[in-house]
Motif scaffolding. Structure first.
Motif, PDB file in Angstrom:
ATOM      1  N   LYS A 139       0.833  -1.199   0.000  1.00 10.14           N
ATOM      2  CA  LYS A 139       0.000   0.000   0.000  1.00 10.14           C
ATOM      3  C   LYS A 139       0.873   1.257   0.000  1.00 10.14           C
ATOM      4  O   LYS A 139       0.587   2.222  -0.733  1.00 10.14           O
ATOM      5  N   ALA A 140       1.945   1.239   0.790  1.00 11.06           N
ATOM      6  CA  ALA A 140       2.847   2.394   0.808  1.00 11.06           C
ATOM      7  C   ALA A 140       3.517   2.581  -0.548  1.00 11.06           C
ATOM      8  O   ALA A 140       3.656   3.715  -1.036  1.00 11.06           O
ATOM      9  N   THR A 141       3.903   1.460  -1.177  1.00  8.95           N
ATOM     10  CA  THR A 141       4.538   1.543  -2.495  1.00  8.95           C
ATOM     11  C   THR A 141       3.572   2.074  -3.536  1.00  8.95           C
ATOM     12  O   THR A 141       3.930   2.936  -4.367  1.00  8.95           O
ATOM     13  N   LEU A 142       2.333   1.576  -3.502  1.00 10.45           N
ATOM     14  CA  LEU A 142       1.338   2.051  -4.468  1.00 10.45           C
ATOM     15  C   LEU A 142       1.005   3.515  -4.235  1.00 10.45           C
ATOM     16  O   LEU A 142       0.795   4.268  -5.194  1.00 10.45           O
ATOM     17  N   THR A 143       0.952   3.914  -2.993  1.00  9.43           N
ATOM     18  CA  THR A 143       0.673   5.322  -2.695  1.00  9.43           C
ATOM     19  C   THR A 143       1.799   6.209  -3.217  1.00  9.43           C
ATOM     20  O   THR A 143       1.555   7.265  -3.825  1.00  9.43           O
ATOM     21  N   GLN A 144       3.039   5.766  -2.997  1.00  8.40           N
ATOM     22  CA  GLN A 144       4.174   6.521  -3.515  1.00  8.40           C
ATOM     23  C   GLN A 144       4.192   6.500  -5.042  1.00  8.40           C
ATOM     24  O   GLN A 144       4.466   7.527  -5.686  1.00  8.40           O
ATOM     25  N   LEU A 145       3.871   5.331  -5.619  1.00  6.02           N
ATOM     26  CA  LEU A 145       3.831   5.220  -7.081  1.00  6.02           C
ATOM     27  C   LEU A 145       2.725   6.096  -7.655  1.00  6.02           C
ATOM     28  O   LEU A 145       2.906   6.714  -8.719  1.00  6.02           O
ATOM     29  N   GLN A 146       1.603   6.162  -6.963  1.00  6.87           N
ATOM     30  CA  GLN A 146       0.517   7.024  -7.438  1.00  6.87           C
ATOM     31  C   GLN A 146       0.956   8.480  -7.474  1.00  6.87           C
ATOM     32  O   GLN A 146       0.675   9.207  -8.436  1.00  6.87           O
TER      33      GLN A 146
END
Length: 501
Positions: A239-246
């Motif tokens: 979730k943290a990675t996807l949030t950063q990727l977003q």
């Protein structure tokens, strides 16, 4: 006047008709006289009671009192340690409450029964030994119960406010037995209180920890199944990675859109400029310099003539006129002519054309990048929305897993602490110190003297009561003073009384 007539008429009435309701009136001196008349009765009652009291006192035996004392401090067993949670942890009672609790334990019937069983009923109560030996199990149980009550009557436990000392005393007919009973009581007390306050190893913490471990195992299985079913390695990291990727993809999309707008604007500007720029232009052209060259030649020729002629000579004046005329023509531009000229592709147009082609390629590439970035943003948002849908279930599993893990850890610590505390407490009682052990008393106390004193006092009181009762029950008026006081008439003479032979 009426009273006098009434009393004066009394002596003339027959004795059977007198008003015996009138009570005799006595003075203190009358009591002494009358009680002296009953001295033999009073003496007899006094002697009988004294003899009976003396006979009873001779049956009393000496009692020997053994004494001991305990020093009580606040111990670990009084510190509140909750089995679950931390509410109230570390709460302790005050010293007086601890002293009262220890005093209650010392006076408990279970402790007294332990003393009887350890020493032996026949040794503690030798007078009941034969009865105990021949009694049934039920009868022995009743005799032991009576023995506990007997020890309780002879055992004395004393405490004082704001004092950590407990004083004990025990009475017995035999000094050695008094010492033995009291010391045995102290020894059994140290053992009994540890089992009572600390408790046996009932494995409650172990069973509760096993229950939590089983629940934790089930929760772990559900947790791993949830991750594998939804193709998630680490929910939080993902979730943290996807949030950063977003954030990165959104930033990249905005950057691409800004570059695209810039390139589109530049392309429009270059296209407009390209439309106004001709495709071909004059590359170069030659200038006609013959007039200038001729002028220079004429000037050289004049210099040559000056070497042979004077400045005012006719050849010199002619060449000066030619030079002046040619200079006026050059100044007027009459001698300028068009030289050779070459045309070709316009470099500006070519540059603009190249820029337009480059910008068109960039615009096309940026449009592709924009579409890709938009798709990436959509994919990332979709994956985040999927994680958001799974997050409540994940949080529930994680919360249950964390709580159970914490419970298992806490109960493991509590179990080890409880085991360590039980072992340490079973080996010693540091907060209980025996200040003085019981020793066999050398002097005994008997109730003979108090019983005799009470007997004499009771005998004197009873004899006095008997004399008063006998005095008041005698008929008639016993003394002249009492008669005069009662009848309100003077007594003129008295006659002696003699008993019939």
């Amino acid at each position: 006047m009426s009273t006098t007539s009434a009393w004066t008429s009394v002596p003339h009435d027959p004795p059977s008709q007198r008003d015996w309701a009138t009570r005799a009136r006595y003075a203190p001196t009358d009591f002494i006289t009358l009680l002296w008349r009953e001295r033999f009765l009073m003496l007899g009652v006094f002697v009988v009671i004294v003899v009976l009291g003396f006979a009873f006192s001779t049956t009393l035996k000496k009692n020997y009192t053994a004494q001991s004392s305990l020093f009580v401090r606040l111990g670990q067993e009084y510190v509140y340690e909750p089995r679950a949670g931390d509410a109230g942890r570390g709460a302790v009672p005050d010293v007086d409450q601890v002293i009262q609790s220890e005093a209650e334990i010392l006076g408990s019937g279970e402790l007294r029964e332990r003393v009887i069983r350890k020493i032996g009923f026949a040794n503690v109560f030798p007078s009941e030994a034969a009865k105990y030996a021949g009694a049934t199990p039920e009868g022995k149980r009743k005799l032991i119960a009576l023995g506990r009550d007997a020890i309780a009557r002879n055992l004395k436990i004393e405490t004082a406010p704001d004092n950590s000392i407990i004083r004990l005393s025990y009475q017995n007919e035999h000094p050695e037995m008094a010492e033995k009973v009291l010391n045995t009581l102290l020894e059994e007390y140290l053992t009994y209180r540890r089992g009572l306050l600390i408790g046996a190893d009932d494995r409650v913490l172990q069973r509760q920890k096993d229950i939590f471990e089983q629940k934790l195992e089930e929760t772990d299985t559900s947790y791993q199944s949830f991750l594998s079913t939804n193709d998630i390695g680490d929910f939080t990291s993902q979730k943290a990675t996807l949030t950063q990727l977003q954030s990165q993809v959104e930033q990249q999309r905005y950057s691409i859109e800004a570059q695209l707008q810039d390139r589109v604007a530049r392309l429009a500007s270059v296209s407009t400029e390209l439309a106004r720029t001709p495709a071909e232009t004059v590359l170069y052209r030659d200038s006609d310099t013959s007039a200038a060259a001729k002028l220079n030649q004429l000037k050289l020729d004049r210099e040559g003539l000056l070497s042979r002629y004077r400045p005012d000579a006719s050849p010199v004046r002619d060449i000066d006129a030619q030079i002046a005329q040619l200079e006026r023509g050059i100044a007027a531009g009459r001698t300028a002519g068009e030289g050779a000229r070459r045309s070709g592709p316009n470099p500006i147009w070519q540059t603009l054309q190249t820029s337009r082609n480059d910008l068109s390629a960039e615009v096309a590439a940026l449009r592709e990048s924009q579409a890709t970035a938009v798709q990436q943003v959509a994919d990332v948002n979709q994956r985040l929305m999927r994680l958001a849908e799974l997050e409540p279930q994940f949080n529930q599993l994680t919360r249950d897993r964390d709580v159970l893990t914490s419970n298992v850890r806490d109960f493991t610590v509590k179990e080890q602490q409880d085991e360590a505390q039980r072992r340490m407490s079973s080996e010693s009682s540091d907060n209980i110190r025996i200040v003085q052990r019981a020793v066999a008393p050398s002097k005994g106390k008997s109730l003979k003297t108090p019983i005799l004193a009470l007997t004499i006092m009771f005998a004197a009181f009873t004899a006095l009561c008997a004399g008063l009762v006998r005095m008041f029950l005698r008929p008639g008026l016993q003394t002249p003073a009492s008669a005069a006081r009662t009848l309100n008439l003077p007594v003129l003479a008295t006659a002696g009384y003699k008993r019939a032979a």
